[in-house]
Motif scaffolding. Structure first.
Motif, PDB file in Angstrom:
ATOM      1  N   ARG A 106       0.825  -1.201   0.000  1.00  0.00           N
ATOM      2  CA  ARG A 106       0.000   0.000   0.000  1.00  0.00           C
ATOM      3  C   ARG A 106       0.870   1.266   0.000  1.00  0.00           C
ATOM      4  NH1 ARG A 106      -5.578  -0.506   1.460  1.00  0.00           N
ATOM      5  NH2 ARG A 106      -6.164  -2.714   1.623  1.00  0.00           N
ATOM      6  N   ALA A 107       1.922   1.263   0.797  1.00  0.00           N
ATOM      7  CA  ALA A 107       2.812   2.419   0.842  1.00  0.00           C
ATOM      8  C   ALA A 107       3.554   2.588  -0.478  1.00  0.00           C
ATOM      9  CB  ALA A 107       3.799   2.273   1.996  1.00  0.00           C
ATOM     10  N   GLN A 137       1.241   4.208  -2.914  1.00  0.00           N
ATOM     11  CA  GLN A 137       1.142   5.651  -2.705  1.00  0.00           C
ATOM     12  C   GLN A 137       2.325   6.378  -3.344  1.00  0.00           C
ATOM     13  OE1 GLN A 137      -1.263   7.558  -1.432  1.00  0.00           O
ATOM     14  NE2 GLN A 137      -2.559   5.765  -1.081  1.00  0.00           N
ATOM     15  N   GLN A 144       1.936   6.283  -7.163  1.00  0.00           N
ATOM     16  CA  GLN A 144       0.895   7.180  -7.670  1.00  0.00           C
ATOM     17  C   GLN A 144       1.366   8.625  -7.699  1.00  0.00           C
ATOM     18  OE1 GLN A 144      -3.459   6.016  -6.460  1.00  0.00           O
ATOM     19  NE2 GLN A 144      -2.110   5.411  -4.785  1.00  0.00           N
ATOM     20  N   TRP A 145       2.021   9.070  -6.642  1.00  0.00           N
ATOM     21  CA  TRP A 145       2.468  10.461  -6.591  1.00  0.00           C
ATOM     22  C   TRP A 145       3.668  10.701  -7.489  1.00  0.00           C
ATOM     23  CZ3 TRP A 145      -0.417  14.348  -5.155  1.00  0.00           C
ATOM     24  CH2 TRP A 145      -1.547  14.060  -4.400  1.00  0.00           C
ATOM     25  N   TRP A 164       1.921  11.129 -10.728  1.00  0.00           N
ATOM     26  CA  TRP A 164       1.245  12.431 -10.708  1.00  0.00           C
ATOM     27  C   TRP A 164       2.231  13.542 -11.057  1.00  0.00           C
ATOM     28  CZ3 TRP A 164       2.283  16.641  -7.475  1.00  0.00           C
ATOM     29  CH2 TRP A 164       1.340  17.685  -7.494  1.00  0.00           C
ATOM     30  N   ARG A 171      -2.532  17.290  -0.051  1.00  0.00           N
ATOM     31  CA  ARG A 171      -1.981  15.967   0.214  1.00  0.00           C
ATOM     32  C   ARG A 171      -1.079  15.990   1.445  1.00  0.00           C
ATOM     33  NH1 ARG A 171      -2.278  10.554   0.366  1.00  0.00           N
ATOM     34  NH2 ARG A 171      -0.188   9.664   0.526  1.00  0.00           N
ATOM     35  N   ARG A 206       0.632  15.296   7.042  1.00  0.00           N
ATOM     36  CA  ARG A 206       1.651  14.315   6.668  1.00  0.00           C
ATOM     37  C   ARG A 206       3.017  14.978   6.659  1.00  0.00           C
ATOM     38  NH1 ARG A 206      -2.627  12.909   3.226  1.00  0.00           N
ATOM     39  NH2 ARG A 206      -3.249  10.698   3.384  1.00  0.00           N
ATOM     40  N   ALA A 240       4.309  10.514   0.483  1.00  0.00           N
ATOM     41  CA  ALA A 240       3.751   9.163   0.502  1.00  0.00           C
ATOM     42  C   ALA A 240       3.448   8.658   1.905  1.00  0.00           C
ATOM     43  CB  ALA A 240       4.685   8.187  -0.211  1.00  0.00           C
ATOM     44  N   GLY A 241       3.669   9.488   2.918  1.00  0.00           N
ATOM     45  CA  GLY A 241       3.381   9.035   4.273  1.00  0.00           C
ATOM     46  C   GLY A 241       4.362   9.572   5.285  1.00  0.00           C
TER      47      GLY A 241
END
Length: 231
Positions: free
Chosen positions: A92-93, A96, A99-100, A103, A147, A151, A155-156
């Motif tokens: 999942r991380a 992320q 995806q970015w 982007w 985003r 954070r 991404a986290g």
């Protein structure tokens, strides 16, 4: 050892920043874009789109011949997956971060680049283009600001290739007509990345390409912006 074929553009600086952060052994191979060195046959063998950055990995994971990789996003993903450095743990991380990264490649980089071109590099003012791309760059800065709310990193909780990809396209914000005070979470993140020792090393002596109007000769302008289908 990695050869980084490089010029100090936002896309080139992504890889310079990644290599400084990770400490991977590398050699900088400068490419003087205004002199047309990106069209040399030996460079096109590595980067067929005649763009920097590109790398030649002399120790690929498969143990084979030196491996060329072009496109800054593809290089970041390749190196992160190969080494595990600045690559989050867990599917999942990793999704992320991916995806970015995409982007940035599809949105922030192209739109900010067009804003910079029409604001600083175009031979004459084109008001519609300046307004169109300045507004779109600002919109994308807003997306990144939202985003980053709550954070530390894109991404986290940890620095990743997503941050490495985005930061060089936020550096020229002033030349793109954006005041970071309008996007406070983006400002906070930007200040944190800027203060990192690796960032200081990567950006030593680097100027904002859009801070002032370019003074290209006609020959340089043709080399940089005048290529067609036949090269």
């Amino acid at each position: 050892m990695i050869d980084l074929h490089y010029a100090a553009t936002p896309n080139g600086l992504k890889l310079r920043l990644y290599l400084e952060e990770t400490g991977l052994a590398h050699r900088i191979v400068p490419v003087k874009l205004s002199a047309g060195e990106q069209f040399a046959p030996q460079f096109l063998a590595i980067s067929p789109n005649n763009k920097i950055p590109a790398i030649l990995d002399h120790a690929p994971a498969d143990g084979g011949a030196p491996l060329p990789v072009f496109e800054s996003g593809a290089i970041l993903l390749y190196l992160a997956r190969k080494t595990g450095l600045l690559w989050p743990q867990g599917e999942r991380a990793q999704l992320q971060a991916t995806q970015w990264l995409f982007w940035q490649m599809a949105g922030l980089g192209p739109m900010a680049g067009q804003a910079g071109h029409f604001r600083a590099h175009a031979p004459e003012a084109v008001p519609y283009a300046i307004d169109r791309y300045t507004r779109e760059a600002a919109r994308l800065y807003g997306v990144l600001d939202r985003r980053l709310h709550g954070r530390e990193f894109v991404a986290g909780d940890e620095l990743s290739i997503a941050d490495i990809a985005c930061y060089p396209w936020v550096v020229p914000h002033a030349g793109l007509g954006h005041d970071l005070s309008a996007t406070p979470d983006l400002q906070r993140w930007f200040d944190r990345i800027r203060a990192r020792p690796a960032t200081q090393r990567a950006y030593a002596g680097v100027e904002d390409p859009y801070a002032k109007p370019a003074n290209f000769t006609q020959a340089e302008r043709q080399t940089l912006f005048g290529q067609g289908a036949q090269g």
